[in-house]
Write an enzyme that holds these catalytic residues in place. Structure first.
Site, PDB file in Angstrom:
ATOM      1  N   VAL A   1       0.682  -1.561  -0.033  1.00  0.00           N
ATOM      2  CA  VAL A   1       0.327   0.327   0.177  1.00  0.00           C
ATOM      3  C   VAL A   1       0.521   0.903   0.080  1.00  0.00           C
ATOM      4  O   VAL A   1       0.411   2.275  -0.890  1.00  0.00           O
ATOM      5  CB  VAL A   1      -0.963   0.115   0.891  1.00  0.00           C
ATOM      6  CG1 VAL A   1      -1.855   1.071   1.263  1.00  0.00           C
ATOM      7  CG2 VAL A   1      -1.977  -1.104   1.255  1.00  0.00           C
TER       8      VAL A   1
ATOM      9  N   LYS B   1     -23.561  -8.564  -1.916  1.00  0.00           N
ATOM     10  CA  LYS B   1     -24.008  -8.429  -3.240  1.00  0.00           C
ATOM     11  C   LYS B   1     -25.582  -8.675  -3.087  1.00  0.00           C
ATOM     12  O   LYS B   1     -25.755  -7.994  -3.732  1.00  0.00           O
ATOM     13  CB  LYS B   1     -23.987 -10.299  -3.939  1.00  0.00           C
ATOM     14  CG  LYS B   1     -24.306 -11.666  -2.802  1.00  0.00           C
ATOM     15  CD  LYS B   1     -23.819 -13.247  -2.555  1.00  0.00           C
ATOM     16  CE  LYS B   1     -23.623 -13.571  -1.450  1.00  0.00           C
ATOM     17  NZ  LYS B   1     -22.446 -13.593  -1.379  1.00  0.00           N
TER      18      LYS B   1
ATOM     19  N   GLU C   1     -15.736  -6.549  -5.296  1.00  0.00           N
ATOM     20  CA  GLU C   1     -14.984  -7.971  -6.074  1.00  0.00           C
ATOM     21  C   GLU C   1     -15.439  -9.037  -4.867  1.00  0.00           C
ATOM     22  O   GLU C   1     -15.982 -10.385  -5.986  1.00  0.00           O
ATOM     23  CB  GLU C   1     -13.015  -7.427  -5.711  1.00  0.00           C
ATOM     24  CG  GLU C   1     -12.962  -9.121  -6.764  1.00  0.00           C
ATOM     25  CD  GLU C   1     -13.283  -8.700  -8.176  1.00  0.00           C
ATOM     26  OE1 GLU C   1     -12.740  -8.337  -8.967  1.00  0.00           O
ATOM     27  OE2 GLU C   1     -13.866  -9.751  -8.577  1.00  0.00           O
TER      28      GLU C   1
ATOM     29  N   GLY D   1     -21.056 -27.346   6.067  1.00  0.00           N
ATOM     30  CA  GLY D   1     -21.116 -25.438   6.169  1.00  0.00           C
ATOM     31  C   GLY D   1     -21.429 -25.114   4.224  1.00  0.00           C
ATOM     32  O   GLY D   1     -21.033 -23.481   4.543  1.00  0.00           O
TER      33      GLY D   1
ATOM     34  N   ASP E   1     -29.227 -16.088  -4.405  1.00  0.00           N
ATOM     35  CA  ASP E   1     -28.246 -15.670  -4.439  1.00  0.00           C
ATOM     36  C   ASP E   1     -27.447 -15.320  -5.404  1.00  0.00           C
ATOM     37  O   ASP E   1     -27.225 -14.542  -6.042  1.00  0.00           O
ATOM     38  CB  ASP E   1     -26.996 -16.710  -3.830  1.00  0.00           C
ATOM     39  CG  ASP E   1     -25.614 -16.530  -3.658  1.00  0.00           C
ATOM     40  OD1 ASP E   1     -25.246 -15.721  -2.900  1.00  0.00           O
ATOM     41  OD2 ASP E   1     -25.062 -17.075  -4.160  1.00  0.00           O
TER      42      ASP E   1
ATOM     43  N   LYS F   1     -26.306 -12.079  -7.940  1.00  0.00           N
ATOM     44  CA  LYS F   1     -25.217 -11.750  -8.613  1.00  0.00           C
ATOM     45  C   LYS F   1     -24.718 -11.686 -10.188  1.00  0.00           C
ATOM     46  O   LYS F   1     -24.537 -10.998 -10.859  1.00  0.00           O
ATOM     47  CB  LYS F   1     -24.398 -13.034  -8.298  1.00  0.00           C
ATOM     48  CG  LYS F   1     -23.507 -13.121  -6.756  1.00  0.00           C
ATOM     49  CD  LYS F   1     -23.049 -14.884  -6.242  1.00  0.00           C
ATOM     50  CE  LYS F   1     -22.710 -15.107  -4.638  1.00  0.00           C
ATOM     51  NZ  LYS F   1     -22.357 -16.461  -4.593  1.00  0.00           N
TER      52      LYS F   1
ATOM     53  N   GLY G   1     -16.293 -18.998   1.130  1.00  0.00           N
ATOM     54  CA  GLY G   1     -15.478 -19.589   2.505  1.00  0.00           C
ATOM     55  C   GLY G   1     -14.892 -18.662   2.334  1.00  0.00           C
ATOM     56  O   GLY G   1     -14.567 -17.719   1.908  1.00  0.00           O
TER      57      GLY G   1
HETATM   58  P1  NDP Z   1     -21.743 -14.243   8.933  1.00  0.00           P
HETATM   59  O1  NDP Z   1     -23.448 -14.026   9.113  1.00  0.00           O
HETATM   60  O2  NDP Z   1     -21.696 -14.847   9.048  1.00  0.00           O
HETATM   61  O3  NDP Z   1     -21.114 -12.414   9.687  1.00  0.00           O
HETATM   62  C1  NDP Z   1     -21.870 -11.590   9.796  1.00  0.00           C
HETATM   63  C2  NDP Z   1     -21.343 -11.427  10.788  1.00  0.00           C
HETATM   64  O4  NDP Z   1     -21.920  -9.069  11.259  1.00  0.00           O
HETATM   65  C3  NDP Z   1     -21.724 -11.239  12.509  1.00  0.00           C
HETATM   66  O5  NDP Z   1     -20.101 -11.002  12.663  1.00  0.00           O
HETATM   67  C4  NDP Z   1     -22.296 -10.763  12.386  1.00  0.00           C
HETATM   68  O6  NDP Z   1     -22.143 -10.509  14.057  1.00  0.00           O
HETATM   69  C5  NDP Z   1     -22.571  -9.202  12.011  1.00  0.00           C
HETATM   70  N1  NDP Z   1     -23.723  -8.678  12.534  1.00  0.00           N
HETATM   71  C6  NDP Z   1     -24.591  -8.666  11.165  1.00  0.00           C
HETATM   72  N2  NDP Z   1     -24.913  -8.000  11.906  1.00  0.00           N
HETATM   73  C7  NDP Z   1     -24.670  -7.504  12.507  1.00  0.00           C
HETATM   74  C8  NDP Z   1     -25.331  -5.283  12.834  1.00  0.00           C
HETATM   75  N3  NDP Z   1     -27.437  -5.496  12.742  1.00  0.00           N
HETATM   76  N4  NDP Z   1     -24.651  -5.258  13.384  1.00  0.00           N
HETATM   77  C9  NDP Z   1     -23.525  -5.144  14.175  1.00  0.00           C
HETATM   78  N5  NDP Z   1     -22.501  -6.601  13.547  1.00  0.00           N
HETATM   79  C10 NDP Z   1     -23.675  -6.984  12.843  1.00  0.00           C
HETATM   80  O7  NDP Z   1     -21.567 -13.331   7.850  1.00  0.00           O
HETATM   81  P2  NDP Z   1     -20.380 -14.151   6.240  1.00  0.00           P
HETATM   82  O8  NDP Z   1     -18.380 -13.872   6.790  1.00  0.00           O
HETATM   83  O9  NDP Z   1     -20.583 -15.364   5.418  1.00  0.00           O
HETATM   84  O10 NDP Z   1     -20.570 -12.761   5.086  1.00  0.00           O
HETATM   85  C11 NDP Z   1     -20.381 -11.479   4.941  1.00  0.00           C
HETATM   86  C12 NDP Z   1     -21.078 -10.747   3.868  1.00  0.00           C
HETATM   87  O11 NDP Z   1     -20.215 -11.519   2.130  1.00  0.00           O
HETATM   88  C13 NDP Z   1     -22.347 -11.034   3.017  1.00  0.00           C
HETATM   89  O12 NDP Z   1     -23.030  -9.937   3.164  1.00  0.00           O
HETATM   90  C14 NDP Z   1     -22.276 -12.232   2.170  1.00  0.00           C
HETATM   91  O13 NDP Z   1     -23.002 -12.143   1.322  1.00  0.00           O
HETATM   92  C15 NDP Z   1     -20.357 -12.027   1.722  1.00  0.00           C
HETATM   93  N6  NDP Z   1     -19.709 -13.222   1.640  1.00  0.00           N
HETATM   94  C16 NDP Z   1     -20.167 -13.774   1.438  1.00  0.00           C
HETATM   95  C17 NDP Z   1     -19.164 -15.960   1.564  1.00  0.00           C
HETATM   96  C18 NDP Z   1     -19.002 -16.793   2.082  1.00  0.00           C
HETATM   97  O14 NDP Z   1     -18.745 -17.798   1.617  1.00  0.00           O
HETATM   98  N7  NDP Z   1     -19.290 -16.820   3.357  1.00  0.00           N
HETATM   99  C19 NDP Z   1     -18.907 -15.479   0.250  1.00  0.00           C
HETATM  100  C20 NDP Z   1     -18.727 -13.806  -0.193  1.00  0.00           C
HETATM  101  C21 NDP Z   1     -19.646 -13.264   0.300  1.00  0.00           C
HETATM  102  P3  NDP Z   1     -22.032 -11.737  15.233  1.00  0.00           P
HETATM  103  O15 NDP Z   1     -21.082 -12.553  14.861  1.00  0.00           O
HETATM  104  O16 NDP Z   1     -22.281 -11.249  16.366  1.00  0.00           O
HETATM  105  O17 NDP Z   1     -23.608 -12.003  15.210  1.00  0.00           O
HETATM  106  N1  HSE Z   2     -23.513 -19.476  -0.501  1.00  0.00           N
HETATM  107  C1  HSE Z   2     -23.066 -18.800  -1.624  1.00  0.00           C
HETATM  108  C2  HSE Z   2     -22.442 -20.414  -2.423  1.00  0.00           C
HETATM  109  C3  HSE Z   2     -21.199 -18.494  -1.234  1.00  0.00           C
HETATM  110  O1  HSE Z   2     -23.094 -20.786  -2.017  1.00  0.00           O
HETATM  111  O2  HSE Z   2     -22.206 -19.328  -3.251  1.00  0.00           O
HETATM  112  C4  HSE Z   2     -21.537 -16.501  -0.904  1.00  0.00           C
HETATM  113  O3  HSE Z   2     -21.667 -15.907  -2.303  1.00  0.00           O
END
Ligand code: NDP
Ligand code: HSE
Length: 453
Positions: free
Chosen positions: A34, A107, A131, A189, A203, A207, A308
């Site tokens: 960076v 997304k 991305e 998972g 979903d 996308k 993941g």
């Molecule tokens: P998770 O549900 O695992 O994590 C969500 C996190 O956000 C948690 O730590 C939760 O807190 C926090 N959170 C949710 N709502 C609030 C709120 N109102 N205030 C404060 N914190 C909040 O989600 P993912 O990590 O799986 O996904 C995150 C994003 O990434 C989503 O938009 C998803 O679509 C995107 N994404 C996910 C992929 C995947 O493989 N999982 C792939 C590509 C994109 P707490 O832990 O306390 O509940």
């Molecule tokens: N639930 C999505 C998938 C992962 O199975 O591809 C987050 O985009």
């Protein structure tokens, strides 16, 4: 070195945990890339005191907070990985209005209300990068948004949901029914406890909307996407696909098209038969792939892990390095390009080849009646395959049961497999309705589109 950049992380779940860990573990390398260090100043979650694998017992635990607004207010860059529409939208807008650059994987939010975010970022003169919102680790947003900005994209055809690809793959390789395969995906998972967003194509539709907006310089929301999930796909459909040299995939398709003389685009998500020779047919397990056809570049294929924690964190950190460099060196990434404003054409005007499976009376003249129903709606037949008594030539019933059991109760049913030439969806729908009304047709067992031929 310039002053460190303050990075606020919103969310510490599957993705956020990996982003936080990598920011900590690779701090020196990231600083070198960076031009200054990235200082993680806080991690907003719902419950800051809950124990967290990979966080509790590390210096990251001290950064947890349930006051997301205060965290956003002091940041140079906000990374949003909490998901959902609210409070993510309000927090992103607050960050942008406060002059922070934003990286998001959301997304659902981008597909529902992207233009509001793009406009706010443009007005504030900050970056909005995303991305990770399409196909996880696969670089696809940047290639479509930047690398192909000098070309004319004709078509984007993608497997953008890993869960459904895993489910369909297990149905094909192990002969599982959908429900069994979904349970397996949940145990591993891949699928959520409520698998609706994946299985019903929401979903993938989000996308598809994002990719279509970028590829065709046109605003496309999730409401513009014609969506059909995989819940109606049976083990028998998968077996028939295999017999005819195809693999069933849930595809996200965005393409230029013309309907009633109007040039525009069509965006749809549905299961489709993909010929085994097509590169998308070989995408196995929970992997994703996006196939792009552009006027000058020709065919391009992007392949990798679409979900993941670590793969998604890779895409997020790539974006973070880019927006951070802009803050250090000046300059900005691309803004929304929606100048083309192409009309989104009605879904039923899309032209596709179809495979239709029918159970019909096995007697003279039946084929002629079926053919007449297709001809009446201007749907041209490419191939017909018939097996007597509902059994295929290999001695199994069309639904995968042993033929022997059924032979004890012979019927006069034949199974027809019709493959059509490309026809408009609306013509095919009218044809299916006409076939259903024929006395000689006992059942229209399945209708599947054929793509990528
Ligand atoms: P998770 O549900 O695992 O994590 C969500 C996190 O956000 C948690 O730590 C939760 O807190 C926090 N959170 C949710 N709502 C609030 C709120 N109102 N205030 C404060 N914190 C909040 O989600 P993912 O990590 O799986 O996904 C995150 C994003 O990434 C989503 O938009 C998803 O679509 C995107 N994404 C996910 C992929 C995947 O493989 N999982 C792939 C590509 C994109 P707490 O832990 O306390 O509940
Ligand atoms: N639930 C999505 C998938 C992962 O199975 O591809 C987050 O985009």
């Amino acid at each position: 070195m310039p002053a460190p950049l303050k990075v606020a992380l919103l969310g510490c779940g599957v993705v956020g945990t990996q982003v936080a860990r990598r920011l900590l573990e690779h701090a020196d390398e990231l600083a070198s890339r960076v031009g200054t260090s990235l200082e993680l100043v806080g991690i907003a979650v719902r419950n800051a005191t809950a124990p967290r694998e990979g966080i509790t017992g590390t210096p990251l635990a001290d950064l947890l907070t349930d006051d997301a607004e205060a965290l956003v207010d002091g940041a140079d860059v906000v990374v949003e990985v909490m998901g959902g529409i609210e409070p993510a939208r309000t927090l992103i807008l607050r960050a942008i209005e406060g002059g922070a650059s934003v990286v998001t994987a959301n997304k659902a939010l981008l597909a529902q209300d992207g233009p509001t975010l793009y406009k706010a970022a443009d007005t504030a003169g900050v970056d909005l990068y995303f991305e990770a919102a399409v196909a996880g680790a696969i670089p696809i947003v940047r290639p479509v948004r930047e690398s192909l900005a000098g070309d004319q994209v004709q078509r984007v055809l993608g497997i953008v949901n890993g869960t459904t690809n895993y489910v369909l793959d297990r149905m094909a390789t192990e002969g599982l029914e959908l429900e069994q395969a979904v349970k397996e995906a949940q145990a591993l998972g891949y699928a959520e406890a409520d698998p609706t967003a994946d299985v019903e194509g929401y979903d993938a539709a989000a996308k598809a909307a994002i990719l279509a907006s970028l590829a065709f310089h046109t605003r496309v929301s999730i409401d513009d996407v014609a969506r059909e999930g995989i819940s109606a796909v049976t083990a028998a459909d998968v077996q028939w696909a295999q017999r005819t040299g195809h693999t069933i995939k849930l595809l996200a398709i965005a393409e230029r098209n013309t309907s009633d003389g109007v040039a525009g685009i069509q965006v749809r998500v549905h299961p489709a038969l993909v010929p085994d020779a097509h590169p998308l047919a070989g995408v196995r397990g929970a992997f994703n792939a996006v196939f792009v056809e552009a006027e000058a570049a020709g065919e391009l294929m992007f392949y990798g892990r679409g979900a993941g924690g670590a793969p998604t964190a890779s895409a997020i950190l790539g974006d973070l390095v880019s927006v951070a460099r802009h803050r250090v060196l000046g300059g900005r990434g691309p803004v929304e390009s929606s100048y083309a404003a192409l009309p989104v054409l009605p879904a039923d005007a899309a032209r596709t080849r179809f495979q239709v499976r029918l159970d019909v009376d096995d007697r003279p003249g039946v084929l002629a009646q079926v053919a007449a129903a297709l001809a009446e709606h201007d749907v041209s037949i490419e191939a017909v395959r018939q097996s007597a008594d509902g059994h295929s030539a290999d001695g199994h019933s069309a639904d995968g049961h042993s033929a022997d059991a059924d032979r004890r109760d012979p019927t006069d049913v034949a199974r027809l497999l019709l493959t059509t030439h490309a026809a408009p969806e609306r013509a095919l729908a009218a044809t299916v309705a006409a076939l259903t009304d024929l006395d000689v047709v006992r059942d229209v067992v399945s209708v599947l589109r054929v793509e990528g031929a």
